[in-house]
Design an enzyme around this catalytic site. Sequence first.
Site, PDB file in Angstrom:
ATOM      1  N   GLU A 291       6.002   8.655   8.866  1.00 33.89           N
ATOM      2  CA  GLU A 291       5.572   8.316   7.177  1.00 33.89           C
ATOM      3  C   GLU A 291       4.104   9.435   7.281  1.00 33.89           C
ATOM      4  OE1 GLU A 291       3.685   5.357   4.175  1.00 33.89           O
ATOM      5  OE2 GLU A 291       3.811   4.832   6.293  1.00 33.89           O
ATOM      6  N   LYS A 356       9.201   7.138  -2.473  1.00 35.12           N
ATOM      7  CA  LYS A 356       9.038   5.638  -1.968  1.00 35.12           C
ATOM      8  C   LYS A 356       8.733   4.981  -3.390  1.00 35.12           C
ATOM      9  CE  LYS A 356       6.058   2.291   0.567  1.00 35.12           C
ATOM     10  NZ  LYS A 356       4.837   2.027   1.312  1.00 35.12           N
ATOM     11  N   CYS A 411       7.647   2.722   5.236  1.00 34.90           N
ATOM     12  CA  CYS A 411       6.656   1.762   5.386  1.00 34.90           C
ATOM     13  C   CYS A 411       7.263   0.112   5.288  1.00 34.90           C
ATOM     14  CB  CYS A 411       5.456   1.870   4.594  1.00 34.90           C
ATOM     15  SG  CYS A 411       3.967   0.787   5.284  1.00 34.90           S
TER      16      CYS A 411
END
Length: 531
Positions: A291, A356, A411
């Site tokens: 990430e 995201k 995440c």
Amino acid sequence: MSISRLADGVILAWGWRRRLIALGAGASGALALPPLDLWPLIVFPMTIAVWLIDGALGTSAAARFRAAAAVGWWWGFGFFLAGLWWLGAAFLVEADKFAWAMPLGVIALPAFLAFFPALAFGCARLVWPAGAGRILMLAIMLALSEWLRGHVLTGFPWNVYGMMLAGQPQIAQIASVIGLYGLTLLAIAIGAAPATLGTSESRAGRWRAPVVALIVTAGLIGFGLWRVPVGPTPLVAGVQLRLMQPNLPQDAKFSARNGEAILNQYLALSDRATSPTTPGVQAVTHLIWPESAFPFLLGRTPQALSRIATLLPPNATLITGAARAGEVLPGESRPPIFNAIQVVDDEGTIVSSYDKVHLVPFGEYLPPVLETLIRSLGLSEFVSVPGGFAAGTRRVPLSIRGLPPAAALICYEVIFPSEVAPPGPRAGFMLNLTNDGWFGQTSGPYQHFAQARLRAVEEGLPLVRVANTGISGVVDGYGRVIASLPLGTEGVLDVGLPLAGPVTLYAGLGDAIFAALLAGFLLLSRLLPRH
């Protein structure tokens, strides 16, 4: 000391002794979580919880609710304080800016989360039956409070009580049917069952609940042994993954002025030979980086894309985390920035992206209702993006050449049960890119990896996980770790991609089975003998 005397001591405790017992009992629950995974110790916090509610007395229903809720808050505060202490490490990454605010993460967050078990204890006390039925009532109320914690204010289902059993591979398999919250319901009931050893009047009543709990536990283990196939894990043909774990410190060195040096490190590490038969990246079909890999916008840095194209062999693909700039919206002076996964082909072209959706409050953005107050205190989100990250609009499968469709998760998106699979046709695997470097060598990254593994069990899908500092690895659809890189190490991992397993019952029905279990527990709690 006999169990009956111990129970009486907890039930009759008052004042600071009662609060201290609750705090210690809750904190002991962290021992059953990763990295220790001492799952039998779930008995201590849950059994003490029953006795604490037994002792929540009052002359009215409201008084009994307040007494139980108060002790439930101390119990929850102990659990979250011991289970989330590692959040303090993030405040030390840029200590000059955030160290003074460490109590907000280490103490204030557990104090807030403790209101969920406080509500559960109070509600349980309002309908508290005698005998073994109260074991089930505690399980119902605590499991419901955990479901709420996973959904209220965008949700934070970290260290849900079911994770106390998820570290046992065979027991974890039941999550393929009932999910994390169903596992939580069972975990609480199993852990609380020994409470009757200290409070039941008859010998039969004393042993009934613990014996049933042992039988259920044995049944869960047996189901797990039956479910997991024996033999090598079948792999997707023609796929050779290389996971790159750079182990970069999450500090001031990760800045735009060091962008070229960081890219140089990635390229060199990615091309590292791992054996005489794997000479660098040439044998790899898919190279995966973690990430937010770059301190710059990859899509606006053609020099970086050119160097990536030079590294990749023909028909190979890079999958990487990267910040992505969107289109400037009307009335805005700068474009929105997304935390993204981007797919780069061997010509250096970004061919697909995933933005995201579920951002981390305070880490990636500030909640609008608190933004003015927080900025007035001199605080900002941890990730230095002007105005914070923008959220993606929807979860969609990520298309990657040579791979089945991927359920992309950045995440902590991976910790949300029933939210990991995008709508539409079933994905072939889950792809989780993360950066746990904020939390150093603490229990946090172990807990994150364990929760990601449980999603694989729930969905029956393999998991490919790449983390900056670890833990990176590949997990099959039964939660078995095929290969991994340990926390705090630099390296690359060459591994195949497991085939997806059969569609699980949980993947099809979600938390509907959890709701049915709640109804069954409620009915059973009213039917059990009250002695």
